[in-house]
Design a protein around this motif. Sequence first.
Motif, PDB file in Angstrom:
ATOM      1  N   TYR A   1      88.952  31.096 -30.387  1.00 60.12           N
ATOM      2  CA  TYR A   1      88.533  31.747 -31.621  1.00 60.12           C
ATOM      3  C   TYR A   1      89.622  31.624 -32.676  1.00 60.12           C
ATOM      4  O   TYR A   1      90.799  31.350 -32.387  1.00 60.12           O
ATOM      5  CB  TYR A   1      88.218  33.227 -31.373  1.00 60.12           C
ATOM      6  CG  TYR A   1      89.429  34.078 -31.054  1.00 60.12           C
ATOM      7  CD1 TYR A   1      90.233  34.613 -32.065  1.00 60.12           C
ATOM      8  CD2 TYR A   1      89.793  34.354 -29.731  1.00 60.12           C
ATOM      9  CE1 TYR A   1      91.348  35.385 -31.777  1.00 60.12           C
ATOM     10  CE2 TYR A   1      90.899  35.131 -29.434  1.00 60.12           C
ATOM     11  CZ  TYR A   1      91.669  35.637 -30.462  1.00 60.12           C
ATOM     12  OH  TYR A   1      92.779  36.392 -30.166  1.00 60.12           O
TER      13      TYR A   1
ATOM     14  N   ARG B   1      86.415  37.507 -35.632  1.00 61.49           N
ATOM     15  CA  ARG B   1      86.742  36.334 -34.813  1.00 61.49           C
ATOM     16  C   ARG B   1      85.570  35.364 -34.810  1.00 61.49           C
ATOM     17  O   ARG B   1      84.453  35.742 -34.468  1.00 61.49           O
ATOM     18  CB  ARG B   1      87.081  36.761 -33.381  1.00 61.49           C
ATOM     19  CG  ARG B   1      88.400  37.496 -33.267  1.00 61.49           C
ATOM     20  CD  ARG B   1      88.565  38.149 -31.902  1.00 61.49           C
ATOM     21  NE  ARG B   1      89.908  38.695 -31.735  1.00 61.49           N
ATOM     22  CZ  ARG B   1      90.330  39.833 -32.238  1.00 61.49           C
ATOM     23  NH1 ARG B   1      89.495  40.563 -32.971  1.00 61.49           N
ATOM     24  NH2 ARG B   1      91.563  40.249 -32.044  1.00 61.49           N
ATOM     25  N   GLU B   2      85.847  34.143 -35.198  1.00 60.82           N
ATOM     26  CA  GLU B   2      84.812  33.114 -35.185  1.00 60.82           C
ATOM     27  C   GLU B   2      85.030  32.226 -33.967  1.00 60.82           C
ATOM     28  O   GLU B   2      86.064  31.564 -33.846  1.00 60.82           O
ATOM     29  CB  GLU B   2      84.866  32.286 -36.470  1.00 60.82           C
ATOM     30  CG  GLU B   2      83.727  31.273 -36.572  1.00 60.82           C
ATOM     31  CD  GLU B   2      83.672  30.627 -37.952  1.00 60.82           C
ATOM     32  OE1 GLU B   2      83.581  29.388 -38.010  1.00 60.82           O
ATOM     33  OE2 GLU B   2      83.725  31.374 -38.963  1.00 60.82           O
ATOM     34  N   ILE B   3      84.079  32.225 -33.064  1.00 62.35           N
ATOM     35  CA  ILE B   3      84.176  31.420 -31.847  1.00 62.35           C
ATOM     36  C   ILE B   3      83.938  29.958 -32.205  1.00 62.35           C
ATOM     37  O   ILE B   3      82.973  29.629 -32.915  1.00 62.35           O
ATOM     38  CB  ILE B   3      83.163  31.885 -30.787  1.00 62.35           C
ATOM     39  CG1 ILE B   3      83.343  33.380 -30.494  1.00 62.35           C
ATOM     40  CG2 ILE B   3      83.305  31.068 -29.520  1.00 62.35           C
ATOM     41  CD1 ILE B   3      84.706  33.750 -29.974  1.00 62.35           C
TER      42      ILE B   3
END
Length: 396
Positions: free
Chosen positions: A137, A154-156
């Motif tokens: 992430y 949080r960007e996976i």
Amino acid sequence: MQIEFLRIKNFKSFRNVEIADIPRLCIVVGANGTGKSTLFDVFGFLKDCLVYNVKQALQVRGGFKEVLSREADVSESIEFEIKFRMEIAGIFRLVTYLIQIGFDKNSPVVKREVLRYKRGRYGSPFHFLDFSCGAGYAITNEEDFDKQEEELDREIQSVGSDALAIKGLGQFERFRAANAFRRLIENWHVSDFHINVARGSKDSIGDYDHLSVTGDNLQLVARNIFENNPDLFQRIVSLMQLRVPGISDISPELTQDGRLILSFQDESFKDPFIDRYVSDGTIKMFAYLVLLYDPNPHPLLCVEEPENQLYPSLLWELAEEFRAYSERGGQVFVSTHSPDFLNAAQLDEVYWLIKHSGCTKVVRAKEDKQITEFMAEGDQMGYLWKEGLFQGANPP
């Protein structure tokens, strides 16, 4: 940017080494084979990993098993940890970048990649990028300093298992730390200057923003400074006049077939010489000045043995030029075999390398009590090196 700490593990002769409190100008000495080129290749390797991928960066160096330290098991990782100061949200923060490269199913993989820094004065650093084997992430609202860690977005993401996450994510502004660090690495300059490729006429169209690693675009960069920063170019010419006997002027010129050459005017002759016919030392000194007076300094500059082809009396002044460059914003690492160059060094700038049982150890001059005392009494570093006071630095 200033690198303040470097840890190298299982990279060639560097089995496990830490270098702390790194100055803006770092001068490295040591016998042949002790690891000076390897130390500089840490930066070249990381840049290659970013520009290409980890697999290609390893392949050009013989593959994972050749790069891995001899005493290390193939199940171990090659590791780098870099701590550096970088401006984020108006404050220079200590950022840590950690990367672990392993070998799995006959292929290299990025086992772990982390980018972290403290958002506040206290507490543990936040991980703004955290990847393992291609999955992880990145934080998209890292500058929302009023939010708690659990409130950060949080960007996976996923990347290739042999690719750096900062390469892909660093293209996007929303990943600010990754974006900034990617741009820093892209602008590192690890010099591999070759006089033979710097000479001669060149196509007048090409990369002219910065001197290339090999120097093959010297004419284009010189013309760019000549046309867009004439005062700066005249400063370079003035320095050449002081350091190379007879030089009265230098100018980039187009040939009749549209190619670009450098013209050197000797005050003793009516007609100028083209760069093909001037000395190696003249070309090299001019190239160094073009590099060091770049209007946009590299955040990191690495140069090996700048003394080659240069007259000894010029080396003190060249060392001062490197120091001035570092003070303008670009950190500099230089390796040398020249006592004359080393005589211009300050106590806290010098390190020497020792190789013991195949592993490299790094020693800092200011941590040696005897050298510190001699320098306090007015001695110069190069003389102390010649007298054998750098314990273990000279060939047996």
